[in-house]
Design a protein around this motif. Structure first.
Motif, PDB file in Angstrom:
ATOM      1  N   ARG A   3      -7.629   2.165  12.930  1.00  0.00           N
ATOM      2  CA  ARG A   3      -8.705   2.142  11.925  1.00  0.00           C
ATOM      3  C   ARG A   3      -9.364   3.513  11.786  1.00  0.00           C
ATOM      4  O   ARG A   3      -9.657   4.176  12.772  1.00  0.00           O
ATOM      5  N   GLY A   4      -9.554   3.923  10.542  1.00  0.00           N
ATOM      6  CA  GLY A   4     -10.261   5.160  10.269  1.00  0.00           C
ATOM      7  C   GLY A   4      -9.433   6.428  10.364  1.00  0.00           C
ATOM      8  O   GLY A   4      -9.934   7.499  10.092  1.00  0.00           O
ATOM      9  N   GLN A   5      -8.154   6.322  10.738  1.00  0.00           N
ATOM     10  CA  GLN A   5      -7.339   7.534  10.855  1.00  0.00           C
ATOM     11  C   GLN A   5      -6.527   7.813   9.604  1.00  0.00           C
ATOM     12  O   GLN A   5      -5.973   8.891   9.464  1.00  0.00           O
ATOM     13  N   GLY A   6      -6.429   6.881   8.706  1.00  0.00           N
ATOM     14  CA  GLY A   6      -5.715   7.111   7.462  1.00  0.00           C
ATOM     15  C   GLY A   6      -4.205   7.209   7.650  1.00  0.00           C
ATOM     16  O   GLY A   6      -3.651   6.822   8.670  1.00  0.00           O
ATOM     17  N   TRP A   7      -3.562   7.745   6.646  1.00  0.00           N
ATOM     18  CA  TRP A   7      -2.107   7.851   6.614  1.00  0.00           C
ATOM     19  C   TRP A   7      -1.637   9.137   7.278  1.00  0.00           C
ATOM     20  O   TRP A   7      -2.348  10.122   7.312  1.00  0.00           O
TER      21      TRP A   7
ATOM     22  N   ASN B 299       0.822  -1.214   0.000  1.00  0.00           N
ATOM     23  CA  ASN B 299       0.000   0.000   0.000  1.00  0.00           C
ATOM     24  C   ASN B 299       0.856   1.264   0.000  1.00  0.00           C
ATOM     25  O   ASN B 299       0.525   2.244  -0.674  1.00  0.00           O
TER      26      ASN B 299
ATOM     27  N   SER C 150       2.863   5.391   7.844  1.00  0.00           N
ATOM     28  CA  SER C 150       1.904   4.712   8.706  1.00  0.00           C
ATOM     29  C   SER C 150       1.751   5.475  10.022  1.00  0.00           C
ATOM     30  O   SER C 150       2.687   6.105  10.495  1.00  0.00           O
TER      31      SER C 150
ATOM     32  N   THR D 255       0.822   3.915  -3.216  1.00  0.00           N
ATOM     33  CA  THR D 255       0.480   5.317  -2.959  1.00  0.00           C
ATOM     34  C   THR D 255       1.643   6.236  -3.311  1.00  0.00           C
ATOM     35  O   THR D 255       1.456   7.295  -3.929  1.00  0.00           O
TER      36      THR D 255
ATOM     37  N   PRO E 101      -5.660   3.341  -0.681  1.00  0.00           N
ATOM     38  CA  PRO E 101      -5.456   2.147   0.142  1.00  0.00           C
ATOM     39  C   PRO E 101      -5.387   2.489   1.617  1.00  0.00           C
ATOM     40  O   PRO E 101      -4.999   3.594   1.991  1.00  0.00           O
ATOM     41  N   GLU E 102      -5.791   1.531   2.444  1.00  0.00           N
ATOM     42  CA  GLU E 102      -5.772   1.745   3.887  1.00  0.00           C
ATOM     43  C   GLU E 102      -4.430   1.346   4.478  1.00  0.00           C
ATOM     44  O   GLU E 102      -3.692   0.567   3.896  1.00  0.00           O
ATOM     45  N   ASP E 103      -4.162   1.889   5.648  1.00  0.00           N
ATOM     46  CA  ASP E 103      -2.995   1.488   6.427  1.00  0.00           C
ATOM     47  C   ASP E 103      -3.417   0.274   7.252  1.00  0.00           C
ATOM     48  O   ASP E 103      -4.150   0.413   8.222  1.00  0.00           O
ATOM     49  N   PRO E 104      -2.961  -0.938   6.888  1.00  0.00           N
ATOM     50  CA  PRO E 104      -3.423  -2.138   7.594  1.00  0.00           C
ATOM     51  C   PRO E 104      -2.883  -2.267   9.011  1.00  0.00           C
ATOM     52  O   PRO E 104      -3.406  -3.047   9.795  1.00  0.00           O
TER      53      PRO E 104
END
Length: 126
Positions: free
Chosen positions: A92-96, A50, A111, A54, A85-88
């Motif tokens: 959760r929900g805070q993004g990069w 990801n 991250s 990005t 893409p999400e930061d795995p």
């Protein structure tokens, strides 16, 4: 082997059932660390991928326009990415965590995770 009761019906003894439960428990106890390690490796691989996708989109945007995008959504609207893409590994929900250049625009992403990779390097530094 199944023992026969007085009525002639076949069944398992308590000892046989305990042996089976013990074996199943042992196999499960041995499998859990292996599964957890595989999940950690998969999470790290997803983070690496990801970040690479990005960052490539950011570089492509800069190569085409000589400016960095103001938001990650600009990469989607400009068709550099299909979706963000999400930061795995991050919350959760805070993004990069966005790294901006002094003149404006997003130059890099990192991250937000507090975790550390298997190589000992914090995810925030990848």
């Amino acid at each position: 082997m199944a023992a026969q009761s007085r009525s002639g019906e076949a069944g398992f003894t308590v000892a046989e059932m305990l042996v089976v439960v013990l074996i199943v428990g042992l196999v499960a106890a041995l499998a859990v660390p292996s599964v957890q390690g595989a999940l950690k490796r998969a999470e790290e691989a997803a983070l690496r991928q990801n970040l690479a996708v990005t960052r490539r989109a950011l570089d492509d945007h800069f190569a085409d326009t000589a400016t960095y995008p103001d938001t990650l959504e600009d990469l989607v609207s400009g068709r550099y990415l299909r979706f963000i893409p999400e930061d795995p590994t991050g919350p959760r929900g805070q993004g990069w965590a966005l790294i901006e250049v002094s003149g404006g625009g997003i130059e890099d992403v990192k991250s937000r995770s507090e975790g550390t990779g298997r190589d000992g390097i914090p995810f925030r530094e990848w």
